[in-house]
Design a protein around this motif. Sequence first.
Motif, short mmCIF file in Angstrom:
data_model
loop_
_atom_site.label_atom_id
_atom_site.label_comp_id
_atom_site.label_asym_id
_atom_site.label_seq_id
_atom_site.Cartn_x
_atom_site.Cartn_y
_atom_site.Cartn_z
N UNK A 40 18.69 -11.68 -2.54
CA UNK A 40 19.34 -12.01 -1.28
C UNK A 40 19.54 -10.78 -0.39
N UNK A 41 19.84 -9.63 -1.01
CA UNK A 41 20.20 -8.44 -0.23
C UNK A 41 19.00 -7.62 0.21
N UNK A 42 17.95 -7.56 -0.62
CA UNK A 42 16.80 -6.70 -0.34
C UNK A 42 15.74 -7.49 0.43
N UNK A 43 15.30 -6.93 1.55
CA UNK A 43 14.28 -7.57 2.38
C UNK A 43 12.94 -6.86 2.18
N UNK A 44 11.83 -7.56 2.41
CA UNK A 44 10.51 -6.91 2.29
C UNK A 44 10.43 -5.65 3.14
N UNK A 45 9.96 -4.56 2.53
CA UNK A 45 9.82 -3.29 3.23
C UNK A 45 11.04 -2.40 3.15
N UNK A 46 12.13 -2.86 2.51
CA UNK A 46 13.35 -2.06 2.42
C UNK A 46 13.18 -0.85 1.51
N UNK A 60 13.65 -2.74 -10.92
CA UNK A 60 12.53 -3.69 -11.05
C UNK A 60 12.80 -4.94 -10.20
N UNK A 61 14.06 -5.42 -10.24
CA UNK A 61 14.42 -6.57 -9.41
C UNK A 61 14.20 -6.27 -7.93
N UNK A 62 14.53 -5.04 -7.51
CA UNK A 62 14.37 -4.67 -6.10
C UNK A 62 12.91 -4.69 -5.68
N UNK A 67 10.97 -4.59 -2.05
CA UNK A 67 11.29 -3.22 -1.63
C UNK A 67 10.02 -2.38 -1.53
N UNK A 68 9.93 -1.58 -0.47
CA UNK A 68 8.80 -0.67 -0.31
C UNK A 68 8.93 0.54 -1.23
N UNK A 69 10.18 1.02 -1.41
CA UNK A 69 10.43 2.20 -2.23
C UNK A 69 11.81 2.09 -2.86
N UNK A 91 4.81 -1.24 -11.95
CA UNK A 91 5.81 -1.13 -10.89
C UNK A 91 6.07 0.32 -10.50
N UNK A 92 5.39 1.25 -11.18
CA UNK A 92 5.70 2.66 -11.03
C UNK A 92 5.30 3.23 -9.67
N UNK A 93 4.39 2.57 -8.96
CA UNK A 93 3.95 3.11 -7.67
C UNK A 93 5.03 2.96 -6.60
N UNK A 94 6.03 2.11 -6.83
CA UNK A 94 7.07 1.89 -5.84
C UNK A 94 8.44 2.42 -6.27
#
Length: 456
Positions: A40-46, A60-62, A67-69, A91-94
Amino acid sequence: MEEMRFRELPFAKLKDRSYSHQRLLADQTRCESFRAAIQEAVKPGDVVVDLGTGSGLLAFFAVQAGARKVYAIELGPIVRYAERIAKRNKLDDKIEFIRGVSYDIEIPELADVVIGENLGSLGIEENILPMYQDAARRFLKPGGRMLPNKLAVSIALVSDTGIHSRYIDPWRSKMYGIDFDTFLHIQLQTLFLGHFDDERIITLPQLYSESILDQNLSYSETTDKTLQFDIDRPTTLSGFIAYFDASLTDSIRITNAPSSGKGSWDQVYFPIGELLQLKRGYKISVRIKFYTTRSDVIVSWRVTIAQENGETVYDYRSTRYPPLSMPADLIGPIKPPEIDPENRWIAFVLSRFDGSISREQLKDMLHAIDPELSGNFIERTLDLAFTYVGTQSISPELEVSERMNFLIQSHFDGLLCCDEIAEIIWTEFPETFSPSHALLRIQQNIEQCVASAIGV
């Protein structure tokens, strides 16, 4: 057959073994609540900062939320395993894992969201308030979001004869013809963890504190509040409990209230001196005082019982004020000599001279540790400590080795053994001494520290 070899594991590694994280991961209510809140809190690209990432679950959830980063900060060695898990799950690239304390970390960009699961059973004892205040000011974009975004602590009176009969009452009687009542004193200053069902709650809970976790967060190092409870039926009082209620988002909350069932967090139980029979109309006053630093929380409590006419029939106050993160242990075999209490207070003040604390803050700290200290005594103690360093500047500074020696002698109260003092020293100076080094240093410097204390 090859000889089996053993090696010492520092305390931090023992705490970070996988079984503790397995227990947390197995708590589906906890994990699913955080997962839904992050979605709910994290938007794409955050950009997201995860404070105390541990196994990396929230990071991992983010990423799953878009999440971008993610900057995942963790002090303990578990971070190495979190990195492996991230790589194994692609998931390590982000995610950038950073080992250290968040206060000392810099990140190259501001975050849209700061997340973290830094909730102890009391809510505040994992230093969430100073940590989030620092993160909000240094990591978060204007208008950014924090998760959790609200934290409340509540208090309720309880009747639990089991804790008293098992842990406290045995020390009231002689065993083998020997009086062990020193252990009774220790147990009455110990905070217990346990799950208390509704049947053992004898009053409606009352709100002790509530903090809004956002960019305007401003917490007080000292929280001192008295709550009043009215007894509406005959019952037995054994102590009181505290628990938290955290809003992860505006629509998702998590709590360890007794009604929530048993999960990762128990309630914190504060004992009183004895089991008391209460009558209808009695009024119970509960005063709790917390002093919060970046590394610990010190607590004291007082319970007063009055009849309907206002006459006091019972008054109990804690006297040892143990840090919440360090439960009182049994006294060990190597016990340093006791020194004069006034010199111990002076030594304690000197141990805090790290260049970051003012005289007024020291006054508040001493009063929080022992509310019975008079204003004149505190002023005299501070005068002697400042005279020792030859300055009356706002924030004098001593070398780490000097502060450590003063901290050692400030604990020569005849109750703590060397092992316990060593753990305190290691907690205060984790980057300087290993647990075994701290104990060795204490054993080597007992005579020196006592001599220094007498000469302060």
